[in-house]
Design a protein around this motif. Structure first.
Motif, PDB file in Angstrom:
ATOM      1  N   THR A  16       8.353 -64.173 -15.401  1.00 14.53           N
ATOM      2  CA  THR A  16       9.115 -65.018 -16.639  1.00 14.53           C
ATOM      3  C   THR A  16       9.952 -66.109 -15.977  1.00 14.53           C
ATOM      4  O   THR A  16       9.891 -67.175 -16.578  1.00 14.53           O
ATOM      5  CB  THR A  16      10.025 -63.799 -17.274  1.00 14.53           C
ATOM      6  OG1 THR A  16       9.310 -62.641 -17.360  1.00 14.53           O
ATOM      7  CG2 THR A  16      10.680 -64.548 -18.364  1.00 14.53           C
ATOM      8  N   ALA A  17      10.358 -65.837 -14.676  1.00 14.26           N
ATOM      9  CA  ALA A  17      11.115 -66.894 -13.904  1.00 14.26           C
ATOM     10  C   ALA A  17      10.205 -68.157 -13.740  1.00 14.26           C
ATOM     11  O   ALA A  17      10.710 -69.371 -13.799  1.00 14.26           O
ATOM     12  CB  ALA A  17      11.707 -66.383 -12.572  1.00 14.26           C
ATOM     13  N   MET A  18       8.881 -68.013 -13.598  1.00  8.16           N
ATOM     14  CA  MET A  18       7.916 -69.063 -13.382  1.00  8.16           C
ATOM     15  C   MET A  18       7.329 -69.335 -14.701  1.00  8.16           C
ATOM     16  O   MET A  18       6.510 -70.398 -14.636  1.00  8.16           O
ATOM     17  CB  MET A  18       6.992 -68.769 -12.322  1.00  8.16           C
ATOM     18  CG  MET A  18       7.563 -68.379 -11.005  1.00  8.16           C
ATOM     19  SD  MET A  18       6.633 -68.289  -9.605  1.00  8.16           S
ATOM     20  CE  MET A  18       5.358 -67.074 -10.327  1.00  8.16           C
ATOM     21  N   PHE A  19       7.820 -68.877 -15.800  1.00  6.62           N
ATOM     22  CA  PHE A  19       7.059 -69.498 -17.101  1.00  6.62           C
ATOM     23  C   PHE A  19       5.920 -69.123 -17.439  1.00  6.62           C
ATOM     24  O   PHE A  19       5.018 -69.761 -17.813  1.00  6.62           O
ATOM     25  CB  PHE A  19       7.519 -71.034 -17.282  1.00  6.62           C
ATOM     26  CG  PHE A  19       8.924 -71.179 -17.514  1.00  6.62           C
ATOM     27  CD1 PHE A  19       9.689 -70.578 -18.452  1.00  6.62           C
ATOM     28  CD2 PHE A  19       9.384 -71.939 -16.255  1.00  6.62           C
ATOM     29  CE1 PHE A  19      11.209 -71.051 -18.390  1.00  6.62           C
ATOM     30  CE2 PHE A  19      10.943 -72.450 -16.270  1.00  6.62           C
ATOM     31  CZ  PHE A  19      11.667 -71.799 -17.415  1.00  6.62           C
ATOM     32  N   ASP A  20       5.391 -68.004 -16.564  1.00  3.33           N
ATOM     33  CA  ASP A  20       3.971 -67.654 -16.717  1.00  3.33           C
ATOM     34  C   ASP A  20       3.901 -66.443 -17.584  1.00  3.33           C
ATOM     35  O   ASP A  20       4.011 -65.321 -17.385  1.00  3.33           O
ATOM     36  CB  ASP A  20       3.679 -67.126 -15.283  1.00  3.33           C
ATOM     37  CG  ASP A  20       2.071 -66.516 -15.111  1.00  3.33           C
ATOM     38  OD1 ASP A  20       1.415 -66.381 -16.301  1.00  3.33           O
ATOM     39  OD2 ASP A  20       1.716 -65.985 -14.059  1.00  3.33           O
ATOM     40  N   THR A  21       3.838 -66.841 -18.945  1.00  7.31           N
ATOM     41  CA  THR A  21       3.845 -66.052 -20.034  1.00  7.31           C
ATOM     42  C   THR A  21       2.639 -64.705 -19.907  1.00  7.31           C
ATOM     43  O   THR A  21       2.824 -63.779 -20.208  1.00  7.31           O
ATOM     44  CB  THR A  21       3.795 -66.451 -21.415  1.00  7.31           C
ATOM     45  OG1 THR A  21       4.173 -67.931 -21.165  1.00  7.31           O
ATOM     46  CG2 THR A  21       4.597 -66.070 -22.468  1.00  7.31           C
ATOM     47  N   ALA A  22       1.538 -65.377 -19.528  1.00  4.42           N
ATOM     48  CA  ALA A  22       0.221 -64.607 -19.609  1.00  4.42           C
ATOM     49  C   ALA A  22       0.637 -63.247 -18.553  1.00  4.42           C
ATOM     50  O   ALA A  22       0.295 -62.193 -18.997  1.00  4.42           O
ATOM     51  CB  ALA A  22      -0.945 -65.323 -19.243  1.00  4.42           C
ATOM     52  N   SER A  23       1.240 -63.593 -17.483  1.00 10.51           N
ATOM     53  CA  SER A  23       1.454 -62.405 -16.503  1.00 10.51           C
ATOM     54  C   SER A  23       2.590 -61.742 -17.115  1.00 10.51           C
ATOM     55  O   SER A  23       2.565 -60.443 -16.807  1.00 10.51           O
ATOM     56  CB  SER A  23       2.090 -63.015 -15.148  1.00 10.51           C
ATOM     57  OG  SER A  23       0.749 -63.809 -14.603  1.00 10.51           O
ATOM     58  N   THR A  24       3.626 -62.109 -17.731  1.00 13.38           N
ATOM     59  CA  THR A  24       4.582 -61.409 -18.313  1.00 13.38           C
ATOM     60  C   THR A  24       4.181 -60.322 -19.211  1.00 13.38           C
ATOM     61  O   THR A  24       4.405 -59.117 -19.300  1.00 13.38           O
ATOM     62  CB  THR A  24       5.620 -62.266 -19.023  1.00 13.38           C
ATOM     63  OG1 THR A  24       6.117 -63.159 -18.057  1.00 13.38           O
ATOM     64  CG2 THR A  24       6.911 -61.398 -19.554  1.00 13.38           C
ATOM     65  N   PHE A  25       2.919 -61.074 -20.172  1.00 12.25           N
ATOM     66  CA  PHE A  25       2.699 -60.136 -21.248  1.00 12.25           C
ATOM     67  C   PHE A  25       1.608 -58.899 -20.417  1.00 12.25           C
ATOM     68  O   PHE A  25       1.690 -57.820 -20.838  1.00 12.25           O
ATOM     69  CB  PHE A  25       1.745 -60.696 -22.282  1.00 12.25           C
ATOM     70  CG  PHE A  25       2.541 -61.306 -23.189  1.00 12.25           C
ATOM     71  CD1 PHE A  25       3.115 -60.286 -24.334  1.00 12.25           C
ATOM     72  CD2 PHE A  25       3.060 -62.429 -23.533  1.00 12.25           C
ATOM     73  CE1 PHE A  25       3.834 -60.990 -25.436  1.00 12.25           C
ATOM     74  CE2 PHE A  25       3.536 -63.000 -24.407  1.00 12.25           C
ATOM     75  CZ  PHE A  25       4.283 -62.068 -25.648  1.00 12.25           C
ATOM     76  N   ALA A  26       0.980 -59.349 -19.643  1.00 15.40           N
ATOM     77  CA  ALA A  26       0.067 -58.545 -18.656  1.00 15.40           C
ATOM     78  C   ALA A  26       1.058 -57.333 -18.116  1.00 15.40           C
ATOM     79  O   ALA A  26       0.598 -56.113 -18.125  1.00 15.40           O
ATOM     80  CB  ALA A  26      -0.641 -59.261 -17.596  1.00 15.40           C
ATOM     81  N   GLY A  27       2.107 -57.584 -17.503  1.00 10.91           N
ATOM     82  CA  GLY A  27       2.927 -56.607 -17.147  1.00 10.91           C
ATOM     83  C   GLY A  27       3.616 -55.652 -18.037  1.00 10.91           C
ATOM     84  O   GLY A  27       3.567 -54.526 -17.880  1.00 10.91           O
ATOM     85  N   LEU A  28       3.864 -56.137 -19.333  1.00  7.11           N
ATOM     86  CA  LEU A  28       4.259 -55.249 -20.383  1.00  7.11           C
ATOM     87  C   LEU A  28       3.115 -54.188 -21.029  1.00  7.11           C
ATOM     88  O   LEU A  28       3.425 -53.191 -21.068  1.00  7.11           O
ATOM     89  CB  LEU A  28       4.644 -56.072 -21.466  1.00  7.11           C
ATOM     90  CG  LEU A  28       5.829 -56.949 -21.244  1.00  7.11           C
ATOM     91  CD1 LEU A  28       6.236 -57.918 -22.415  1.00  7.11           C
ATOM     92  CD2 LEU A  28       7.034 -56.197 -20.751  1.00  7.11           C
ATOM     93  N   VAL A  29       1.977 -54.904 -20.781  1.00 12.26           N
ATOM     94  CA  VAL A  29       0.858 -54.191 -21.333  1.00 12.26           C
ATOM     95  C   VAL A  29       0.719 -52.889 -20.258  1.00 12.26           C
ATOM     96  O   VAL A  29       0.187 -51.744 -20.865  1.00 12.26           O
ATOM     97  CB  VAL A  29      -0.593 -54.901 -21.460  1.00 12.26           C
ATOM     98  CG1 VAL A  29      -1.702 -54.141 -21.582  1.00 12.26           C
ATOM     99  CG2 VAL A  29      -0.535 -55.996 -22.599  1.00 12.26           C
ATOM    100  N   VAL A  30       0.779 -53.124 -19.074  1.00 11.18           N
ATOM    101  CA  VAL A  30       0.573 -52.094 -17.979  1.00 11.18           C
ATOM    102  C   VAL A  30       1.700 -51.189 -18.181  1.00 11.18           C
ATOM    103  O   VAL A  30       1.305 -49.823 -18.326  1.00 11.18           O
ATOM    104  CB  VAL A  30       0.848 -52.753 -16.624  1.00 11.18           C
ATOM    105  CG1 VAL A  30       0.907 -51.558 -15.498  1.00 11.18           C
ATOM    106  CG2 VAL A  30      -0.410 -53.539 -16.376  1.00 11.18           C
ATOM    107  N   LEU A  31       2.970 -51.480 -18.438  1.00 11.67           N
ATOM    108  CA  LEU A  31       3.940 -50.392 -18.913  1.00 11.67           C
ATOM    109  C   LEU A  31       3.766 -49.767 -20.219  1.00 11.67           C
ATOM    110  O   LEU A  31       4.097 -48.379 -19.970  1.00 11.67           O
ATOM    111  CB  LEU A  31       5.461 -51.081 -18.968  1.00 11.67           C
ATOM    112  CG  LEU A  31       5.800 -51.684 -17.612  1.00 11.67           C
ATOM    113  CD1 LEU A  31       7.307 -52.321 -17.962  1.00 11.67           C
ATOM    114  CD2 LEU A  31       6.123 -50.624 -16.540  1.00 11.67           C
TER     115      LEU A  31
END
Lengths: 281, 259
Positions: free
Chosen positions: A241-256
């Motif tokens: 999120t800090a790096m405005f990498d939305t795809a990675s943020t969503f990917a992390g949420l999916v994992v959780l």
């Protein structure tokens, strides 16, 4: 159901034969489950399609990314080993926090549940600490235990502690005096009472406490990671999120979400087995 | 050997007032007797039963059971309560075996005894069922098997069949009489049902309310063995019911007024 002189009813529950009617019902049940599964998958597919369509057309992908980008990122994490690296760290902290919190919660809940006087004395303190949002303790724990795994375990453990503590406490006090008297008349001493009545009776409560606290253990660990860490799914999300990498943020949420749902499903199965004596719902 | 109730009374404090739950009672219950405690609710019949069971301390007097003063849970008795006392997390067979387990009976002997008891109450097919999976009547039968399994000399029963429907109640009464005739146990049976008291007991102790006290004792001279299904058609049965009703009536009507 006919009652005969000897006092025996024809017991419909005793027979377990697969009659045509029983088979038909089983088949209908199977079809119903299949339809349910189909409906669930359909909703998932529709939501993903809407998301994919909206991305870039209705909303800037900067904010919502897109399913294909999210899955591509997930795949990348899986293949380069970073998923295992971060997830194992988060799960380890969760499991450790859960274990420590659950053991302490059970022990102290049991002790206070058995001692009326002590429970009355400490009651206002327990209530005060219980009302405190446990997440607010995270910065303090990071100061005390550093940014390593200890602070995540501590946050997770303190949340789990209260849930298990309160349920154990209630469970131990909820013991039915009729059961206690029955066992005492039949010759049971206090040790027998503990093993054969109090613990099994409290087990249902304790298990409920354990069940609700597993997701919270995960929350505790992830929050700890988001505040300060260099590993774990929480770290991954906050860093992306800090790096405005939305795809990675969503990917992390999916994992959780997947991890949380999997743990829940496993607990449901375990509960069905452990508490199988309870009235079928 | 017998149960001696010597001037037993029970008072308690409620809202700052002393209430007399049971006025002093003295009676002797001989070995092998079947005694019914009959009366309206609030007459102290369950209170006296609980004092005999050692679950409630008497305010005055004492209970002597087989020569020993009762203080604390009375382990000479089996106690069957009105409410369900089966442990819900134990299967039928584990519930039946509870008393044996608590008294340290070896596993193999206990298993044989459990089989015997389940056969007696005709629930062999339900041994692995949990109480929640059994009907009300089946649970009562498991409870009966449970108190019989460890073979106490005396059975205390507090409206054990109160919650059952009329037919099932008869069936259970029949089972109980059969078991009593075969084992010679002492039975104290609390009920508010006149017909039940007359059909089962040798002696009916009538209680009345406010304050709870024993108001009459009637011997039931119906011949044994009795058939609970047919005994109620005998003229003598009707007579005895009338006598007991006469003893209870003032109390019953007063209760009506109060309500």
């Amino acid at each position: 159901m006919s009652v005969t002189r000897a006092g025996i009813a024809d017991d419909p529950l005793a027979a377990g034969e697969a009659t045509p009617a029983a088979r038909a019902q089983a088949a209908a049940e199977g079809r119903r489950r299949l339809a349910l599964l189909g409906a669930r998958v359909a909703i998932g597919v529709i939501l993903l399609a809407c998301w994919q369509f909206a991305s870039g057309r209705l909303v800037d992908p900067f904010f919502i990314s897109a399913p294909d980008a999210v899955f591509a990122r997930l795949w990348q994490w899986i293949t380069d080993g970073s998923l295992v690296f971060h997830l194992s760290y988060t799960l380890y902290a969760t499991a450790l926090g859960f274990t420590v919190g659950a053991l302490a919660g059970f022990a102290i809940g049991f002790l206070l549940g058995r001692s009326e006087a002590l429970a009355t004395v400490v009651d206002p303190y327990i209530t005060a600490i219980y009302c405190l949002p446990k997440i607010a303790l995270a910065p303090l724990f990071i100061m005390w235990f550093g940014i390593g795994i200890e602070s995540k375990v501590a946050v997770s453990a303190v949340i789990v502690f209260f849930l298990v503590f309160l349920n154990t406490f209630a469970g131990v006090r909820d013991v039915n005096p009729v059961h206690v008297n029955a066992v005492r008349i039949m010759g049971g001493g206090s040790w027998a009472l503990l093993r054969k009545v109090i613990l099994p009776s409290a087990a249902a409560w304790v298990f409920t406490g354990l069940k609700v606290s597993v997701p919270y253990a995960l929350i505790g660990a992830v929050v700890g990671e988001m505040m300060s860490s260099n590993r774990g799914i929480g770290f991954l999300i906050s860093q992306s999120t800090a790096m405005f990498d939305t795809a990675s943020t969503f990917a992390g949420l999916v994992v959780l979400a997947v991890v949380g749902a999997t743990i829940n499903a496993a607990l449901k199965r375990l509960e069905r087995h452990v508490l199988r004596w309870r009235a079928p719902a | 050997m017998a149960i001696l109730v010597e001037g037993v009374a029970k008072r308690y404090i409620s809202r700052g007032r002393e209430v007399e739950a049971l006025a002093p009672v003295t009676m002797t219950i001989e070995d092998g007797a079947f005694v019914a405690f009959l009366g309206p609710s609030g007459c102290g019949k369950s209170t006296l039963l609980n004092i005999i069971a050692g679950l409630l301390p008497a305010s005055a007097g004492r209970v002597v059971h087989d020569g020993a003063v009762v203080s604390g849970p009375n382990r000479r008795v089996g106690y069957m309560t009105q409410v369900d006392s089966l442990l819900p997390w134990r299967t039928a067979e584990a519930n039946v075996g509870l008393g044996l387990e608590l008294q340290g009976v070896p596993k193999d002997r206990a298993a044989a005894r459990i089989d015997e008891m389940l056969r007696l109450v005709k629930l062999e097919g339900f041994r692995r069922h949990f109480p929640a999976e059994l009907s009300g009547g089946m649970r009562k039968r498991v409870a009966l098997a449970q108190v019989l399994a460890y073979d106490p000399g005396t059975l205390l029963m507090d409206e054990p069949f109160g919650a059952l429907d009329a037919q099932l109640k008869l069936v259970m009464q029949h089972e109980l009489l059969r078991i009593w005739e075969n084992t010679g146990k002492t039975v104290i049976f609390v009920t508010h049902d006149i017909a039940e008291a007359v059909a089962l007991a040798d002696r009916v102790v009538v209680f009345s309310a406010r304050p709870g006290r024993v108001s009459a004792v009637h011997e039931i001279d119906l011949p044994r063995p009795r058939d609970v299904f047919r005994v109620r058609f005998q003229p003598r049965f009707q007579e005895l019911c009338e006598t007991l009703w006469a003893a209870l009536e003032p109390d019953m009507l007063r209760q009506e007024d109060a309500a």
